[in-house]
Design an enzyme around this catalytic site. Sequence first.
Site, mmCIF file in Angstrom:
data_model
loop_
_atom_site.group_PDB
_atom_site.id
_atom_site.type_symbol
_atom_site.label_atom_id
_atom_site.label_comp_id
_atom_site.label_asym_id
_atom_site.label_seq_id
_atom_site.Cartn_x
_atom_site.Cartn_y
_atom_site.Cartn_z
ATOM 1 N N ASP A 76 20.874 16.479 102.648
ATOM 2 C CA ASP A 76 21.749 16.842 103.766
ATOM 3 C C ASP A 76 21.003 17.491 104.912
ATOM 4 O O ASP A 76 21.611 17.965 105.864
ATOM 5 C CB ASP A 76 22.876 17.758 103.286
ATOM 6 C CG ASP A 76 22.361 19.022 102.605
ATOM 7 O OD1 ASP A 76 21.128 19.225 102.601
ATOM 8 O OD2 ASP A 76 23.184 19.790 102.082
ATOM 9 N N GLY A 77 19.672 17.543 104.829
ATOM 10 C CA GLY A 77 18.870 17.989 105.959
ATOM 11 C C GLY A 77 18.761 19.483 106.147
ATOM 12 O O GLY A 77 18.255 19.932 107.182
ATOM 13 N N ASP A 133 10.588 13.928 97.109
ATOM 14 C CA ASP A 133 11.659 14.920 97.015
ATOM 15 C C ASP A 133 11.279 16.171 97.802
ATOM 16 O O ASP A 133 10.196 16.748 97.585
ATOM 17 C CB ASP A 133 11.915 15.275 95.551
ATOM 18 C CG ASP A 133 12.966 16.353 95.409
ATOM 19 O OD1 ASP A 133 14.149 16.070 95.691
ATOM 20 O OD2 ASP A 133 12.601 17.485 95.039
ATOM 21 N N SER A 149 19.236 25.652 96.440
ATOM 22 C CA SER A 149 17.894 26.239 96.416
ATOM 23 C C SER A 149 17.931 27.732 96.117
ATOM 24 O O SER A 149 17.086 28.241 95.362
ATOM 25 C CB SER A 149 17.190 25.998 97.753
ATOM 26 O OG SER A 149 16.998 24.620 97.984
ATOM 27 N N HIS A 159 65.959 26.837 99.395
ATOM 28 C CA HIS A 159 65.378 28.182 99.400
ATOM 29 C C HIS A 159 64.602 28.479 98.121
ATOM 30 O O HIS A 159 64.332 29.638 97.813
ATOM 31 C CB HIS A 159 66.489 29.227 99.558
ATOM 32 C CG HIS A 159 67.330 29.030 100.774
ATOM 33 N ND1 HIS A 159 66.799 28.972 102.035
ATOM 34 C CD2 HIS A 159 68.680 28.862 100.923
ATOM 35 C CE1 HIS A 159 67.774 28.791 102.917
ATOM 36 N NE2 HIS A 159 68.924 28.706 102.269
ATOM 37 N N HIS A 212 67.377 28.703 107.631
ATOM 38 C CA HIS A 212 67.951 27.365 107.590
ATOM 39 C C HIS A 212 67.305 26.435 108.606
ATOM 40 O O HIS A 212 67.929 25.477 109.060
ATOM 41 C CB HIS A 212 69.464 27.432 107.832
ATOM 42 C CG HIS A 212 70.192 28.186 106.780
ATOM 43 N ND1 HIS A 212 71.148 29.137 107.061
ATOM 44 C CD2 HIS A 212 70.083 28.153 105.431
ATOM 45 C CE1 HIS A 212 71.605 29.646 105.928
ATOM 46 N NE2 HIS A 212 70.975 29.065 104.930
ATOM 47 N N LYS A 242 74.984 36.161 100.951
ATOM 48 C CA LYS A 242 74.270 36.320 102.223
ATOM 49 C C LYS A 242 75.262 36.133 103.365
ATOM 50 O O LYS A 242 76.153 35.277 103.297
ATOM 51 C CB LYS A 242 73.119 35.309 102.298
ATOM 52 C CG LYS A 242 72.012 35.595 101.283
ATOM 53 C CD LYS A 242 70.833 34.653 101.428
ATOM 54 C CE LYS A 242 71.200 33.237 101.062
ATOM 55 N NZ LYS A 242 71.664 33.094 99.658
#
Length: 558
Positions: free
Chosen positions: A389-390, A544, A433, A56, A218, A104
Amino acid sequence: MKKIINDPRHVVREMLEGAVARSPGQALLSNENVVVRKQHDGNTTVAILSGGGSGHEPAHAGYVGEGLLAAAIAGDVFTSPSVDAVLAAIRTVGGSAGAVLVVKNYTGDRLNFGLAAEMARSEGIPVEIVTVADDVALRDTVAADRRRGIAGTVLIHKVVGAAAAAGKTVVEVADMGRRAAGGLGSMGVALGSCTVPAAGHPGFTLGDDEIEYGLGIHGEPGVRKGPIAPADSLAETVLSTIIDDLALARGARVALLVNGLGATPPMELDILLRGALNHLHGKGIDVVRAWCGNYLTALDMPGASLSLLKVDDELLGLLDAPTHAPAWHGGGKLNEAPIREVPAAASDALAATSPTPGGDAVRRAAHAAAHALLAAEDELTDLDAKAGDGDLGASMRRGAEAVLALPDHAWHTPEGALRYMADAMRKAIGGSSGPFYATGLMRAARELTDVAEPTPLQWHAALAAAADAIAELGGAKAGDRTMLDALYPAADAYKAALDAGMAPFEALEALHLAARRGAEETATLKARAGRAAYLGDRALGIPDGGAVAVAVWMGALR
């Protein structure tokens, strides 16, 4: 099963050794899995003890510290500690001031803590027991005094720990704990099971769209299964049960605990906290304190529990009392003013200026450049797909559309037009960009501050400043195969043409030719910046895309 452990038989001891090693105020008993507070004096201050099965964490050892627990007793994973371990803890930290055990409501815990308490009393140590049975999910299944004790127990630790630190007697501390426990309700939801190291497999399985409502701590299943729901709906379902069980009316004051069960990330817990706060506020219930995080977990279980504790001024003071226990996350005070308005941008102030011929000229040029970029989308996409990456074509299209959509007041002055374009490009274009163009446009705008009709030389200064800003931001330079390999030659050619006495139209022609030539020459350069740098020699032969985009819009300026 994948676990970062050594031997399943030794996980509890080794875990405690690691935890105590980073907690200077704690010590680990040599012959029992018991963590105690070093500086506790059992003859002057009531000792608060708690514990239970391990798994716990950070409960229970994480709450050993001044203002909270004097000792924590750890059993094996999900197994009650032994009578001997509990008794050793009482003997170590208990004294004439007495001890309060926070237990508890599980059978094993009640039996072993109860017998240890009786044995300690026979040795002359006053001992009181506070039993926590806060699991409201069992309200229709068992009597109130047979419910399980779950995460809300941590709040009872805090209450009785502060009461003991304030000098109250053992009976007073226990009475305070029982009163708080009587106004406590908790309920959990799980998205999956946990894996006990010794078992090596999950305790139960759920479908992809199923969750468990009302589970224990539990690894056992809940009281019912249900479909997965948004966080706000989960908060409403759980809190409605707690509110009904505690008979909370409008105006009630409560403390809220959002507790992770081990595998739920902070992001999801904060979303659940947000939903819980909204629901409680909508019910007119006053949340005066709130905590969110992993307080009492179930190993690696994905899920969370919510707890509400009814408070008055006295209980609130105990919750606010200081503690140095390593796992207590802070005071729980809520932010009364969480939203702050954003200051107006500089471009907003420029909207009130009167239109100028220079601003209208910028609009004509910018619109021409935008249309040129729209027409070149496929070309830019193809280039970027070969060495990136297009997404360049789509990015330039979004930027161009954002510029074309700017309102009339954006074009009143050259400075304002550049600032508005910077904002538009920044918001419209993802990736690199957007920041590059926004930075360049903002730097250019600074060069033209309060200039109603820039001269060609002033435009050159603005362009050169923009190129320098982009270089500073990206860390690239001329020759690195980036947009700078079009910007810098274009700026130089424009200045040379003006110095040679050429007309502005001729200078713009020279600017475009230099940009286009620079863009074409990037095909022979080895990339040292941007995504193309990852391709090495495979990018050779391909211009580029960023430099080509510069040449495209510069061509439109003529």
